[in-house]
Design a protein around this motif. Structure first.
Motif, PDB file in Angstrom:
ATOM      1  N   UNK A 204      46.050  33.711  33.441  1.00  2.31           N
ATOM      2  CA  UNK A 204      46.341  34.357  34.723  1.00  2.31           C
ATOM      3  C   UNK A 204      47.332  33.567  35.567  1.00  2.31           C
ATOM      4  N   UNK A 205      47.736  32.396  35.093  1.00  2.00           N
ATOM      5  CA  UNK A 205      48.710  31.595  35.820  1.00  2.00           C
ATOM      6  C   UNK A 205      50.007  32.365  36.014  1.00  2.00           C
ATOM      7  N   UNK A 206      50.636  32.163  37.147  1.00  2.00           N
ATOM      8  CA  UNK A 206      51.882  32.854  37.434  1.00  2.00           C
ATOM      9  C   UNK A 206      51.705  34.136  38.210  1.00  2.00           C
ATOM     10  N   UNK A 207      50.462  34.615  38.349  1.00  2.00           N
ATOM     11  CA  UNK A 207      50.222  35.821  39.143  1.00  2.00           C
ATOM     12  C   UNK A 207      50.181  35.518  40.637  1.00  2.00           C
ATOM     13  N   UNK A 208      50.153  34.230  40.980  1.00  2.00           N
ATOM     14  CA  UNK A 208      50.132  33.848  42.387  1.00  2.00           C
ATOM     15  C   UNK A 208      48.789  34.049  43.053  1.00  2.00           C
ATOM     16  N   UNK A 209      47.723  34.096  42.259  1.00  2.00           N
ATOM     17  CA  UNK A 209      46.401  34.375  42.802  1.00  2.00           C
ATOM     18  C   UNK A 209      45.551  33.114  42.863  1.00  2.00           C
ATOM     19  N   UNK A 210      44.592  33.124  43.765  1.00  2.00           N
ATOM     20  CA  UNK A 210      43.565  32.089  43.835  1.00  2.00           C
ATOM     21  C   UNK A 210      42.248  32.711  43.400  1.00  2.00           C
ATOM     22  N   UNK A 211      41.586  32.102  42.430  1.00  2.00           N
ATOM     23  CA  UNK A 211      40.272  32.578  42.008  1.00  2.00           C
ATOM     24  C   UNK A 211      39.233  32.110  43.024  1.00  2.00           C
ATOM     25  N   UNK A 212      38.387  33.019  43.461  1.00  2.00           N
ATOM     26  CA  UNK A 212      37.383  32.703  44.483  1.00  2.00           C
ATOM     27  C   UNK A 212      35.995  32.815  43.870  1.00  2.00           C
ATOM     28  N   UNK A 213      35.286  31.702  43.861  1.00  2.00           N
ATOM     29  CA  UNK A 213      33.906  31.660  43.401  1.00  2.00           C
ATOM     30  C   UNK A 213      32.981  31.605  44.623  1.00  2.00           C
ATOM     31  N   UNK A 214      31.997  30.752  44.637  1.00  2.00           N
ATOM     32  CA  UNK A 214      31.033  30.690  45.735  1.00  2.00           C
ATOM     33  C   UNK A 214      30.213  29.419  45.587  1.00  2.00           C
ATOM     34  N   UNK A 215      29.501  29.051  46.632  1.00  2.00           N
ATOM     35  CA  UNK A 215      28.558  27.937  46.532  1.00  2.00           C
ATOM     36  C   UNK A 215      27.139  28.357  46.911  1.00  2.00           C
ATOM     37  N   UNK A 216      26.963  29.609  47.363  1.00  2.00           N
ATOM     38  CA  UNK A 216      25.625  30.118  47.675  1.00  2.00           C
ATOM     39  C   UNK A 216      25.429  31.447  46.952  1.00  2.00           C
ATOM     40  N   UNK A 217      24.461  31.489  46.056  1.00  2.00           N
ATOM     41  CA  UNK A 217      24.099  32.718  45.352  1.00  2.00           C
ATOM     42  C   UNK A 217      22.951  33.376  46.108  1.00  2.00           C
ATOM     43  N   UNK A 218      23.162  34.592  46.565  1.00  2.00           N
ATOM     44  CA  UNK A 218      22.108  35.272  47.320  1.00  2.00           C
ATOM     45  C   UNK A 218      20.956  35.708  46.425  1.00  2.00           C
ATOM     46  N   UNK A 219      21.268  36.055  45.176  1.00  2.00           N
ATOM     47  CA  UNK A 219      20.238  36.591  44.291  1.00  2.00           C
ATOM     48  C   UNK A 219      19.881  38.030  44.602  1.00  2.00           C
ATOM     49  N   UNK A 220      20.809  38.769  45.262  1.00  2.00           N
ATOM     50  CA  UNK A 220      20.477  40.138  45.668  1.00  2.00           C
ATOM     51  C   UNK A 220      20.541  41.142  44.529  1.00  2.00           C
ATOM     52  N   UNK A 221      21.277  40.831  43.472  1.00  2.00           N
ATOM     53  CA  UNK A 221      21.438  41.804  42.392  1.00  2.00           C
ATOM     54  C   UNK A 221      20.100  42.079  41.716  1.00  2.00           C
ATOM     55  N   UNK A 222      19.701  43.341  41.745  1.00  2.00           N
ATOM     56  CA  UNK A 222      18.467  43.826  41.138  1.00  2.00           C
ATOM     57  C   UNK A 222      17.208  43.289  41.808  1.00  2.00           C
ATOM     58  N   UNK A 223      17.355  42.619  42.934  1.00  2.00           N
ATOM     59  CA  UNK A 223      16.184  42.094  43.641  1.00  2.00           C
ATOM     60  C   UNK A 223      15.468  43.219  44.382  1.00  2.00           C
ATOM     61  N   UNK A 224      14.165  43.072  44.524  1.00  2.00           N
ATOM     62  CA  UNK A 224      13.368  44.034  45.282  1.00  2.00           C
ATOM     63  C   UNK A 224      12.684  43.389  46.482  1.00  2.00           C
TER      64      UNK A 224
END
Length: 287
Positions: A204-224
Motif C-alpha cells: 500500500x506504500x505510495x498511496x499517501x495513506x496513514x493506517x489507523x489502528x487503536x489502543x482501546x478495544x471496546x469489545x462491542x462487536x457481538x456483545x450483549x
C-alpha cells in the motif's frame, strides 16, 4: 507500546469463530508489525483542506498510527467501523441492518466528534447515510477497504484478498464513496480485522495513506452486555487514546447504549472528544 486491552469473554468466543466484524479482537495475529515513522516537531493544528498524515516508514512503508500524544491533555478519539463485507448483500436484502442511525443520532445529540472507517460496500448499501456523514463537520470518514476481506491470512476467519488486488480494493472503496456523494474521505485506512504485516504495508506504500489502528478495544462487536463494554472502554482510555467501536446494528447492538454511558463519564473525568485527524496532527512524525 501499549498492551492490548483485555477481552470480554463472550466477545472473544465469537471472534474465535471468525465473525465478520473481525476488529473485535484485541491481539494482533502473529507476524504483524508497526513501522516507526520519522520524528519531527509538533506543528499547528491540521488544515481542513490538507488532513495530516504520518511520514512513511523505512523504504516507504505505509505508516501506522495507534494513539495520540499522552502529554497534551485529556483527549480521546472515538472511531467506528461501518463495515459490510462484499458478500453480505443478500443478508441486507433480507432485512439485516449493517447501519446504525440511532448511534449516529446519539453522537450528534451528545456533540461527540468521531471518525468513521467505512467500507465501499457499506457506502453502496447506505449511500444517503454515507453522504450525510461526509457532509457533517462533526464527523470525518476514512477508508476501511471495499470488500472488508483480510489483507493477511488467518485474520479472524475473514476471507482473504490476494496481494495483487489490495491497492485496487482500497481505490474501489474511494470510488464507491464518490458515487455515494461522499467526496471528502480522509487519507486514512483501517485494515479489515486490524491485520497487517510489512509486506502489506509495502504493497500500500505510495498511496499517501496513514493506517489507523487503536489502543482501546471496546469489545462491542457481538456483545450483549452494554455495561461490560462500557467498563472496558472506561478502564482503557488514556490521554490521546483511539477507541474502536462499530456502526452496525446487527453485529454491535449495544454500541449506542455504551456511547450514551461512557461519554458523560469521560467528560466528568476531564476528557475532550476529538477526531483522529487532530490526534495525528498533534503527533511527532506528521506532515
Amino acid at each position: 507500546m501499549i498492551p492490548p486491552a483485555r477481552r470480554i469473554a463472550a466477545v472473544t468466543a465469537v471472534c474465535a469463530l471468525g465473525a465478520a466484524l473481525a476488529a473485535c479482537g484485541t491481539e494482533r495475529p502473529a507476524g504483524t508489525t508497526r513501522p516507526v515513522p520519522a520524528r519531527s516537531s509538533v506543528s499547528a493544528s491540521p488544515s481542513a483542506s490538507r488532513p495530516p498524515v504520518l511520514t512513511p516508514g523505512p523504504n516507504g512503508l505505509t505508516p501506522v498510527f495507534e494513539h495520540g500524544p499522552r502529554t497534551l491533555g485529556k483527549t480521546v478519539a472515538f472511531t467506528f467501523d461501518a463495515d459490510m463485507t462484499a458478500d453480505e448483500g443478500p443478508r441486507a436484502a433480507a432485512g439485516e441492518h449493517f447501519d446504525n442511525p440511532g448511534l449516529i443520532g446519539a453522537l450528534r445529540a451528545l456533540k461527540v466528534p468521531a471518525t468513521v472507517f467505512m467500507t465501499g460496500r457499506w457506502a453502496e448499501q447506505y449511500p444517503d447515510e454515507a453522504r450525510s456523514l461526509g457532509a457533517d463537520p462533526q464527523f470525518e470518514v476514512a477508508n476501511h477497504s471495499y470488500s472488508h476481506y483480510a489483507f493477511t491470512p488467518s485474520c479472524y476467519g475473514l476471507p482473504t484478498i490476494d496481494a495483487s488486488r489490495m491497492r485496487a480494493d482500497v481505490e474501489r472503496a474511494n470510488t464507491a464513496f464518490r458515487k455515494a456523494g461522499l467526496r471528502d474521505a480522509l487519507p486514512y485506512f483501517r485494515f479489515p480485522g486490524g491485520c497487517y504485516n510489512d509486506q502489506v504495508l509495502r504493497t500500500l506504500g505510495g498511496l499517501g495513506m496513514t493506517a489507523v489502528q487503536w489502543d482501546v478495544v471496546s469489545g462491542d462487536a457481538f456483545a450483549t452486555d452494554a455495561d461490560a463494554v462500557a467498563k472496558q472502554v472506561l478502564d482503557g482510555v488514556k490521554p490521546g487514546s483511539v477507541v474502536i467501536m462499530h456502526c452496525t446494528r446487527s453485529a454491535a447492538p449495544t454500541t449506542e447504549t455504551v456511547v450514551r454511558t461512557v461519554v458523560p463519564e469521560l467528560r466528568k473525568r476531564g476528557y475532550r472528544f476529538v477526531k483522529v485527524s487532530q490526534l495525528i496532527g498533534e503527533s511527532p512524525g506528521h506532515r
